[in-house]
Design an enzyme around this catalytic site. Structure first.
Site, short mmCIF file in Angstrom:
data_model
loop_
_atom_site.label_atom_id
_atom_site.label_comp_id
_atom_site.label_asym_id
_atom_site.label_seq_id
_atom_site.Cartn_x
_atom_site.Cartn_y
_atom_site.Cartn_z
N SER A 133 0.87 -1.12 -0.09
CA SER A 133 0.06 0.06 0.07
C SER A 133 0.62 1.16 0.02
O SER A 133 2.05 1.22 0.51
CB SER A 133 -1.03 0.14 1.16
OG SER A 133 -1.52 -1.14 1.32
N1 SAH Z 1 -0.79 -4.65 3.97
C1 SAH Z 1 -0.05 -5.04 2.78
C2 SAH Z 1 -0.87 -4.70 1.51
C3 SAH Z 1 -1.54 -5.93 0.96
S1 SAH Z 1 -2.34 -5.84 -0.53
C4 SAH Z 1 1.33 -4.44 2.70
O1 SAH Z 1 1.51 -3.60 3.60
O2 SAH Z 1 1.98 -4.81 1.95
C5 SAH Z 1 -3.57 -6.97 -0.07
C6 SAH Z 1 -3.21 -8.48 0.32
O3 SAH Z 1 -4.61 -9.05 0.74
C7 SAH Z 1 -2.76 -9.56 -0.91
O4 SAH Z 1 -1.39 -9.63 -0.44
C8 SAH Z 1 -3.72 -10.37 -1.23
O5 SAH Z 1 -3.10 -11.64 -1.46
C9 SAH Z 1 -4.42 -10.47 0.31
N2 SAH Z 1 -5.82 -11.08 0.29
C10 SAH Z 1 -6.84 -11.08 -0.63
N3 SAH Z 1 -7.88 -11.66 -0.06
C11 SAH Z 1 -7.44 -12.08 1.25
C12 SAH Z 1 -8.24 -12.86 2.00
N4 SAH Z 1 -9.39 -13.43 1.78
N5 SAH Z 1 -7.50 -13.45 3.21
C13 SAH Z 1 -6.23 -12.99 3.43
N6 SAH Z 1 -5.69 -12.02 2.54
C14 SAH Z 1 -6.39 -11.68 1.46
#
Ligand code: SAH
Length: 208
Positions: A59
């Site tokens: 993000s």
């Molecule tokens: N907080 C992260 C950014 C995450 S992007 C950082 O600082 O880098 C969103 C993430 O959510 C992705 O890695 C994706 O694989 C995950 N995601 C999507 N659906 C999900 C679910 N149902 N359960 C857990 N993770 C999920």
């Protein structure tokens, strides 16, 4: 001399609504480049989301900071993050509360984030592999929940796992061709209310 993360705080965060000194300090202390692929590291302090593996993104720092500030984590509290991705936001959050449980559905990302966090000494972060829309029952309820992927509504298990007095920040999809609505939910007893923070663009929360 200031570090790149300190300059990011001064140039990107302070002027754009991040006022909580604890949050600013946490953002200044986490090396964002360490959470990126080596070829992306030169972009680490640009004010935007960046690609990580599995078609996902780390993000934008400003969005991480504003989400954490809105959730207002306290040193004694346990926080849940849904969507570990690179582990960057979990690292920031871990500086402000006693423990972070972060759930990721992609095994490769969960493993890589866990290794990065361990290497950098973020010992109060636990990476769990699973569907974060179910929350993470073993350590519920949580005073703080941050969701880093967008769903059309708040998954009911996350509401159930929000502790009394707890705060949850989550992007909600209003319509497929509109930005998502970042919301701050609060629980007071059985009462759960929310207010909208600002429009955002997160990757989708995928089931399973
Ligand atoms: N907080 C992260 C950014 C995450 S992007 C950082 O600082 O880098 C969103 C993430 O959510 C992705 O890695 C994706 O694989 C995950 N995601 C999507 N659906 C999900 C679910 N149902 N359960 C857990 N993770 C999920």
């Amino acid at each position: 001399m200031s570090t790149p993360a300190q300059r990011m705080v001064a140039e990107q965060l302070r002027p754009h609504g991040v006022t909580d000194e604890r949050v600013l300090q946490a953002m200044a202390s986490v090396p964002r480049e360490e959470f990126l692929h080596p070829r992306m590291r030169r972009h680490a302090y640009e004010d935007r989301a960046l690609a990580i593996d599995c078609g996902q993104t780390i993000s934008q720092p400003l969005v991480v900071a504003l989400m954490v500030q809105a959730a207002n984590p306290q040193p004694v509290e346990v926080a849940l993050e849904v969507g570990t991705g690179s582990g960057y936001a979990a690292a920031v959050l871990s500086r402000l509360c006693s423990k972070v449980v972060t759930v990721e559905r992609e095994p490769a990302l969960a493993e890589h984030a866990s290794e990065t966090l361990r290497r950098l000494g973020f010992d109060n972060v636990e990476v769990a592999l699973g569907d974060g829309s179910l929350g993470w029952d073993p350590q519920a309820p949580y005073k703080v929940i941050l969701v880093a992927a967008a769903a059309p509504g708040v998954p009911p298990p996350l509401i159930d796992q929000l502790d009394d007095g707890g705060r949850m920040v989550i992007p909600v999809v209003l319509s497929p061709d509109e930005p998502q609505d970042l919301r701050l939910y609060r629980r007071s007893g059985s009462d759960v209310t929310y207010r909208s923070l600002f429009p955002v663009l997160f990757v989708p929360l995928r089931p399973g």
